[in-house]
Design an enzyme around this catalytic site. Structure first.
Site, PDB file in Angstrom:
ATOM      1  N   HIS A   1      -5.700  -4.212  -6.152  1.00 13.50           N
ATOM      2  CA  HIS A   1      -6.355  -4.465  -4.881  1.00 13.50           C
ATOM      3  C   HIS A   1      -6.190  -5.935  -4.496  1.00 13.50           C
ATOM      4  O   HIS A   1      -5.915  -6.772  -5.354  1.00 13.50           O
ATOM      5  CB  HIS A   1      -7.871  -4.237  -4.980  1.00 13.50           C
ATOM      6  CG  HIS A   1      -8.295  -2.941  -5.585  1.00 13.50           C
ATOM      7  ND1 HIS A   1      -8.854  -1.927  -4.842  1.00 13.50           N
ATOM      8  CD2 HIS A   1      -8.292  -2.499  -6.877  1.00 13.50           C
ATOM      9  CE1 HIS A   1      -9.167  -0.919  -5.636  1.00 13.50           C
ATOM     10  NE2 HIS A   1      -8.835  -1.245  -6.880  1.00 13.50           N
ATOM     11  N   TYR A   2      -6.422  -6.246  -3.223  1.00 15.75           N
ATOM     12  CA  TYR A   2      -6.764  -7.615  -2.873  1.00 15.75           C
ATOM     13  C   TYR A   2      -8.216  -7.615  -2.411  1.00 15.75           C
ATOM     14  O   TYR A   2      -8.752  -6.586  -2.003  1.00 15.75           O
ATOM     15  CB  TYR A   2      -5.829  -8.233  -1.846  1.00 15.75           C
ATOM     16  CG  TYR A   2      -5.769  -7.626  -0.449  1.00 15.75           C
ATOM     17  CD1 TYR A   2      -6.898  -7.208   0.252  1.00 15.75           C
ATOM     18  CD2 TYR A   2      -4.546  -7.516   0.211  1.00 15.75           C
ATOM     19  CE1 TYR A   2      -6.825  -6.690   1.534  1.00 15.75           C
ATOM     20  CE2 TYR A   2      -4.462  -7.006   1.501  1.00 15.75           C
ATOM     21  CZ  TYR A   2      -5.611  -6.595   2.154  1.00 15.75           C
ATOM     22  OH  TYR A   2      -5.543  -6.102   3.421  1.00 15.75           O
ATOM     23  N   THR A   3      -8.866  -8.783  -2.480  1.00 18.48           N
ATOM     24  CA  THR A   3     -10.277  -8.843  -2.128  1.00 18.48           C
ATOM     25  C   THR A   3     -10.520  -8.683  -0.635  1.00 18.48           C
ATOM     26  O   THR A   3     -11.532  -8.125  -0.217  1.00 18.48           O
ATOM     27  CB  THR A   3     -10.894 -10.168  -2.601  1.00 18.48           C
ATOM     28  OG1 THR A   3     -10.130 -11.258  -2.063  1.00 18.48           O
ATOM     29  CG2 THR A   3     -10.892 -10.252  -4.122  1.00 18.48           C
TER      30      THR A   3
ATOM     31  N   GLU B   1      -8.916  -6.714  -8.999  1.00 21.90           N
ATOM     32  CA  GLU B   1      -9.042  -7.351  -7.690  1.00 21.90           C
ATOM     33  C   GLU B   1      -8.345  -8.713  -7.741  1.00 21.90           C
ATOM     34  O   GLU B   1      -8.648  -9.550  -8.589  1.00 21.90           O
ATOM     35  CB  GLU B   1     -10.512  -7.555  -7.319  1.00 21.90           C
ATOM     36  CG  GLU B   1     -11.236  -6.286  -6.910  1.00 21.90           C
ATOM     37  CD  GLU B   1     -10.987  -5.885  -5.462  1.00 21.90           C
ATOM     38  OE1 GLU B   1     -10.271  -6.639  -4.757  1.00 21.90           O
ATOM     39  OE2 GLU B   1     -11.513  -4.839  -5.052  1.00 21.90           O
TER      40      GLU B   1
ATOM     41  N   HIS C   1      -4.004   0.281  -4.043  1.00 20.14           N
ATOM     42  CA  HIS C   1      -5.166   0.931  -3.446  1.00 20.14           C
ATOM     43  C   HIS C   1      -4.736   1.762  -2.239  1.00 20.14           C
ATOM     44  O   HIS C   1      -5.268   2.844  -1.982  1.00 20.14           O
ATOM     45  CB  HIS C   1      -6.186  -0.136  -3.031  1.00 20.14           C
ATOM     46  CG  HIS C   1      -7.564   0.393  -2.799  1.00 20.14           C
ATOM     47  ND1 HIS C   1      -8.566  -0.370  -2.240  1.00 20.14           N
ATOM     48  CD2 HIS C   1      -8.122   1.600  -3.042  1.00 20.14           C
ATOM     49  CE1 HIS C   1      -9.673   0.339  -2.156  1.00 20.14           C
ATOM     50  NE2 HIS C   1      -9.431   1.544  -2.635  1.00 20.14           N
TER      51      HIS C   1
ATOM     52  N   ASP D   1      -4.389  -2.361   0.961  1.00 19.14           N
ATOM     53  CA  ASP D   1      -4.183  -3.421  -0.026  1.00 19.14           C
ATOM     54  C   ASP D   1      -3.488  -2.893  -1.285  1.00 19.14           C
ATOM     55  O   ASP D   1      -3.536  -1.689  -1.560  1.00 19.14           O
ATOM     56  CB  ASP D   1      -5.528  -4.069  -0.390  1.00 19.14           C
ATOM     57  CG  ASP D   1      -6.563  -3.097  -0.943  1.00 19.14           C
ATOM     58  OD1 ASP D   1      -6.815  -2.056  -0.302  1.00 19.14           O
ATOM     59  OD2 ASP D   1      -7.124  -3.378  -2.017  1.00 19.14           O
TER      60      ASP D   1
END
Length: 262
Positions: free
Chosen positions: A41-43, A106, A148, A158
């Protein structure tokens, strides 16, 4: 409830515990499930500190197993044996509880809302080391390393098209085939229907995407095609199944099928 005082991975500096986790479960409700999938994921938040605090806030009802800062510093938020709440409503290869099946990472990055900046080199190197360590210890197959966006097409995008999936595959994490060149020719798009679309949907379902094989190229299927492009054909993301997309999908299927039967 398990309490981690020492990180499971040697690449994590320390534990920064989140309360947002539970037991991993099988479909029949039994526990002691082992993770077999890795989700990246990215935040998607402008402030890294706020993103970390949100993942540890019981009000948020979200978390992850690891958090990777821009400088490569890694914290563990949830024990690997526990079910972190990072995937949400999701689907892959018939599995609809990806939280129970996966480990989630993340990566601090403001994402598309923040202009999707490049991931710093220190962050990528640290993430690759962490991913490799997790996959080796849990024997996670390359085809089970996913974005994700792969498990929630349309709802999530993401870690985004700038994430270097090729580099990670070359480092032993995930799968990659050279994307076919983008050329003219026949394509399929929203509004199309019939046996050719049904056959195409079956290919995406074979890879793992949650696809209704009904022969209708609707908004949901367009989102699946765009998710595939974002991961494996990032040069152009439009949800249109052109020749490049279909050929790349075919080549990736051949690679994954070969790996599964090896």
């Amino acid at each position: 409830m398990s309490v981690t005082t020492k990180p499971d991975s040697r690449f994590a500096a320390k534990v920064f515990p989140s309360p947002n986790h539970g037991e991993r479960k099988f479909r029949d409700g039994s526990t002691d499930r082992r993770p077999d999938t890795l989700i990246l994921h990215y935040t998607g938040m402008p402030d890294t500190g706020e993103a970390l605090q949100w993942l540890c806030n019981p009000i948020a009802q979200v978390s992850c197993h690891y958090f990777v800062f821009e400088n490569g510093h890694i914290l563990q938020l949830v024990p690997e044996e526990r079910r972190a709440w990072h995937a949400g409503a999701s689907h892959w290869a018939g599995e609809t509880d990806l939280n129970s099946a996966s480990i989630g990472i993340e990566i601090a990055n403001p994402g598309h809302p923040g202009g999707l900046p490049d991931f710093p080199e220190e962050q990528l190197a640290a993430t690759l080391n962490l991913c490799r360590d997790i996959c080796e210890r849990w024997q996670i197959a390359p085809e089970r390393v996913l974005a994700h966006s792969d498990i929630a097409p349309g709802r999530k995008i993401d870690p985004g098209e700038k994430f270097p999936w090729r580099r990670f595959a070359e480092g032993g994490v995930g799968t990659w085939v050279e994307p076919a060149p983008i050329k003219g020719g026949r394509f399929f798009a929203r509004g199309d229907a019939g046996p050719p679309v049904e056959a195409l949907q079956a290919m995406f379902a074979m890879l793992g995407y949650g696809v209704s094989v009904d022969g209708v190229y609707d908004e949901r299927f367009e989102a699946v095609v765009a998710a595939f492009q974002r991961h494996w054909r990032p040069e152009k993301i439009d949800g249109v199944a052109d020749g490049s997309t279909i050929t790349t999908l075919r080549d990736l299927l051949a690679l994954t099928q070969e790996a599964r039967t090896a």
